[in-house]
Design a protein around this motif. Structure first.
Motif, PDB file in Angstrom:
ATOM      1  N   ASP A  75       5.805 149.645   0.712  1.00 19.30           N
ATOM      2  CA  ASP A  75       6.061 149.134  -0.634  1.00 19.30           C
ATOM      3  C   ASP A  75       5.316 147.826  -0.892  1.00 19.30           C
ATOM      4  N   ALA A  76       5.060 147.060   0.151  1.00 17.27           N
ATOM      5  CA  ALA A  76       4.423 145.751  -0.006  1.00 17.27           C
ATOM      6  C   ALA A  76       2.892 145.830   0.056  1.00 17.27           C
ATOM      7  N   SER A 195       0.740 146.375  -9.315  1.00 18.72           N
ATOM      8  CA  SER A 195       1.872 145.986 -10.159  1.00 18.72           C
ATOM      9  C   SER A 195       3.190 146.607  -9.702  1.00 18.72           C
ATOM     10  N   ASP A 196       3.118 147.659  -8.903  1.00 23.08           N
ATOM     11  CA  ASP A 196       4.325 148.331  -8.426  1.00 23.08           C
ATOM     12  C   ASP A 196       4.726 147.896  -7.020  1.00 23.08           C
ATOM     13  N   ARG A 197       4.020 146.924  -6.470  1.00 22.44           N
ATOM     14  CA  ARG A 197       4.350 146.436  -5.139  1.00 22.44           C
ATOM     15  C   ARG A 197       5.324 145.267  -5.228  1.00 22.44           C
ATOM     16  N   ARG A 198       5.967 144.992  -4.108  1.00 18.11           N
ATOM     17  CA  ARG A 198       6.894 143.866  -4.034  1.00 18.11           C
ATOM     18  C   ARG A 198       6.709 143.178  -2.687  1.00 18.11           C
ATOM     19  N   PRO A 199       7.094 141.922  -2.598  1.00 21.05           N
ATOM     20  CA  PRO A 199       6.921 141.191  -1.335  1.00 21.05           C
ATOM     21  C   PRO A 199       7.754 141.816  -0.205  1.00 21.05           C
ATOM     22  N   PHE A 200       7.201 141.756   0.995  1.00 19.27           N
ATOM     23  CA  PHE A 200       7.929 142.230   2.175  1.00 19.27           C
ATOM     24  C   PHE A 200       9.003 141.213   2.549  1.00 19.27           C
ATOM     25  N   ARG A 201      10.222 141.707   2.762  1.00 22.59           N
ATOM     26  CA  ARG A 201      11.335 140.829   3.144  1.00 22.59           C
ATOM     27  C   ARG A 201      12.041 141.432   4.347  1.00 22.59           C
ATOM     28  N   PHE A 202      12.172 140.644   5.425  1.00 21.49           N
ATOM     29  CA  PHE A 202      12.806 141.138   6.644  1.00 21.49           C
ATOM     30  C   PHE A 202      14.272 141.498   6.406  1.00 21.49           C
ATOM     31  N   VAL A 203      14.918 140.823   5.456  1.00 16.64           N
ATOM     32  CA  VAL A 203      16.330 141.081   5.220  1.00 16.64           C
ATOM     33  C   VAL A 203      16.562 142.504   4.718  1.00 16.64           C
TER      34      VAL A 203
END
Length: 409
Positions: A75-76, A195-203
């Motif tokens: 996703d990222a 535009s459809d990506r989101r930042p990678f979050r470990f949580v």
């Protein structure tokens, strides 16, 4: 949904081909896995079945924790990069297993593959990117058909290569894995726009964090549970099929390969041909329920078949169980945004992997205990009866969801 105008016309055909070659590689090794384990570990068939469970669990434990990581990475940073790592790692896994001098090498190969391998999950996210909602169930059926074609071609190739020794099929699968990675590198175009990506979050990149993202949807959570219990049941096939048919009917690797080829043919017919036709006419919930009912009937049929040829007969109606997963995946993807499709597929992959932690040892232990000639009750089909019971549980949960009308949420 992602803007499909950015995707080349042949995008689906390319990702289908990648999953197909990956499935062929997996199918190649299935008929000879018992022989390799017995050779490397110097054990008999019953002990090899238990060690086969160890390999499956080693792979699955890694996937439980890393499938959400790879889903979030997809996703990222996009689908292509993660697919490339996944497919290449499968080639490394098969090569390590082909060269294994001791059983520990087989475990190492499975651990490496489990960490990085998420081909089907990321491919399904790719399909969600390029498919309108009304076509997703049919497209997921076609992706399942790719797996089915792999089981037509792979086991037959594996049975033939087994004539050159138990390690030859693993070398063949490794070569195919590396070729598949090269094909993906050269031909696959990225499906997820910036535009459809989101930042990678470990949580969010862990099994618990992934589930928290979907706790607001009763349908998604219920279907993830159904996916889990049905997957536990399904593992009776890869975990015990070879061992069961050898014990019950004294089948050769070639006969096992032919039976798995029939499984593949029926999967192609059901998921590639019937699913895109049936689901729009019956509706998604009914299609899922019908699939689970045929799964139950199939497991019971395998358990009670007294003659080897009857197993081939049961395979045909049991294939209709293939209606269930494409339908349930479609139900889930319709309730998830574009920038979380990879996360959803990671959660599904994690659920399947948790099932893979429990399923193979459960099924192989049941087989090992009840196939022992000194057992208090000789019942080699005990694992299939367990699979039928678990699938019945999943069917009841799905019935409750659909009866409550919550599929319309």
């Amino acid at each position: 949904m992602t803007d499909t105008r950015k995707t080349p016309r042949g995008a689906f055909a390319i990702v289908f081909s990648i999953v197909l070659m990956n499935s062929i590689g997996f199918g190649i090794i299935v008929p000879v896995m018992p022989a390799l384990i017995m050779d490397v570990a110097d054990v008999d068939l019953a002990e090899a079945a238990l060690l086969g469970g160890v390999l499956s669990v080693s792979y699955a434990i890694m996937q439980v924790f890393f499938a959400p990581v790879l889903g979030n990475l997809a996703d990222a940073y996009g689908r292509k990069r993660v697919l490339l790592v996944s497919v290449f790692t499968f080639g490394i896994d098969f090569l390590v297993m082909a060269m294994a001098p001791v059983f520990a090498w087989l475990v190492v190969g499975r651990l490496i593959a489990g960490i990085a391998s998420s081909t089907n999950s990321v491919a399904n996210a790719y399909v969600a990117d390029i498919s309108p909602p009304e076509e997703r169930a049919g497209n997921y059926g076609l992706m399942g058909a790719a797996f089915g074609v792999g089981f037509i071609v792979g086991p037959v190739i594996g049975g033939l290569l087994a004539e050159f020794g138990a390690r030859a099929p693993f070398l063949g699968a490794a070569v195919l894995g590396f070729a598949n990675a090269l094909f993906a590198l050269l031909c696959l175009r990225e499906s997820l726009g910036e535009s459809d990506r989101r930042p990678f979050r470990f949580v969010r990149a862990n099994p618990v964090g992934a589930l928290r993202q979907f706790r607001g949807s009763t349908v998604v959570m219920a279907l993830l549970f159904v996916t889990f219990v049905v997957a536990v049941a399904h593992f009776v096939l890869p975990a015990t099929w070879s061992f069961y048919t050898i014990e019950r009917f004294a089948w050769s690797p070639q006969q096992i390969g032919y039976s798995l080829a029939l499984v593949g043919i029926m999967m192609v017919i059901v998921q590639g041909g019937l699913t895109p036709w049936i689901v729009p006419r019956w509706g998604v919930p009914k299609s899922a329920l019908v699939g689970l009912v045929f799964a139950i009937l199939g497991y019971v049929g395998y358990a009670v078949s007294p003659l080897g040829w009857m197993m081939f007969v049961v395979i045909v109606p049991h294939a209709l169980s293939g209606l269930s997963m494409p339908a349930m995946q479609s139900m889930m993807t319709e309730r998830v945004s574009a920038d979380s499709q990879g996360e959803l597929q990671g959660a599904i992959g994690s659920a399947n992997s948790m099932a893979a932690v429990l399923g193979p040892p459960l099924m192989t232990v049941l087989f090992g205990v009840f196939s022992d000639r000194d057992a208090f009750f000789y019942l080699p089909g005990a694992a299939f009866f367990m699979a039928a019971t678990l699938t019945l549980l999943g069917c009841m949960v799905l019935l409750r969801v659909t009866a409550a009308g919550s599929t319309q949420e």
